[in-house]
Scaffold this active site. Sequence first.
Site, PDB file in Angstrom:
ATOM      1  N   HIS A 117      19.007   3.697  -0.390  1.00 31.80           N
ATOM      2  CA  HIS A 117      20.065   4.254   0.468  1.00 31.80           C
ATOM      3  C   HIS A 117      21.407   4.125  -0.260  1.00 31.80           C
ATOM      4  O   HIS A 117      21.627   3.158  -0.996  1.00 31.80           O
ATOM      5  CB  HIS A 117      20.097   3.486   1.798  1.00 31.80           C
ATOM      6  N   GLY A 151      28.144   8.698   7.812  1.00 31.07           N
ATOM      7  CA  GLY A 151      29.057   7.954   8.690  1.00 31.07           C
ATOM      8  C   GLY A 151      30.443   8.559   8.825  1.00 31.07           C
ATOM      9  O   GLY A 151      31.358   7.901   9.300  1.00 31.07           O
ATOM     10  N   GLU A 163      20.736  12.744   1.334  1.00 32.14           N
ATOM     11  CA  GLU A 163      21.888  12.235   2.087  1.00 32.14           C
ATOM     12  C   GLU A 163      23.144  12.295   1.220  1.00 32.14           C
ATOM     13  O   GLU A 163      23.438  11.344   0.484  1.00 32.14           O
ATOM     14  CB  GLU A 163      21.644  10.778   2.483  1.00 32.14           C
ATOM     15  N   GLY A 192      24.336   6.298  12.535  1.00 30.97           N
ATOM     16  CA  GLY A 192      25.186   5.970  13.680  1.00 30.97           C
ATOM     17  C   GLY A 192      24.630   6.400  15.043  1.00 30.97           C
ATOM     18  O   GLY A 192      24.630   5.612  15.993  1.00 30.97           O
ATOM     19  N   SER A 210      25.571  12.059   9.231  1.00 30.25           N
ATOM     20  CA  SER A 210      26.256  12.555  10.428  1.00 30.25           C
ATOM     21  C   SER A 210      25.397  13.461  11.315  1.00 30.25           C
ATOM     22  O   SER A 210      25.899  14.409  11.914  1.00 30.25           O
ATOM     23  CB  SER A 210      27.558  13.265  10.039  1.00 30.25           C
TER      24      SER A 210
END
Length: 220
Positions: free
Chosen positions: A85, A156, A150, A207, A187
Amino acid sequence: MKKIIIANFKMNPLTKKKAQELFKAYDIKTKHTVVLCPPFPFLEKGKNYILGAQNCFCRTEGPYTGAVSSKMLKDVGCKYILIGHSERRHIFGETNRIVNHKIKLCIKNKVKPVLCVGENAGEKRDVVLKKQLKEGLKDAQTKGIIIAYEPVFAIGTGKVCEIKDIINSFNLIKKIVPDAKVLYGGSVNSLNAKEILKVTDGILVGGASINKKEFLKIIK
Ligand code: PGA
């Protein structure tokens, strides 16, 4: 169509009780494969979701204080582990070489690695993805592997990647690793999830995964 929806709780919530509230709420029948990745101390199996972890160490056992291996995670019920990540890469200094060790150990220990790749703002996407995939998957068995695209600027920030860029990245990753299932993360929320799921094999949700209402809308 059945998609893979992975929740990355990151370092949230603060208590086991709160984590259990989320597990209870998310333990519902849905057409998708739902994977929950809580922090290590809160790992808990459920009936309808699959348990995953956010990281593992690049060795299986030994004198590595504070480390947790893929074999241990498998033993407590994890079927998936996020590897590489961008927060691990940037905050904890993980290189493609370390990522590669972890991927191979996951495969050896029969846990599915979810390799996370993505460029920083201003970097050339194709160049970064090719390098991360080539080095991260060096000598690894790619059958059944999951790759999460990502882009770092989307994580985020509320700035989700444009659909055309998600599609381009999806196609590029499939071209390099034809066996892979390709997810998008960055997001994702209840408003954009459907559209993204149409053009990918699934999503990685950060999130929004610790917001009960949001995540339930996404998986239902
Ligand atoms: P985000 O995080 O959904 O909060 O952008 C995604 C991730 O880091 O996997």
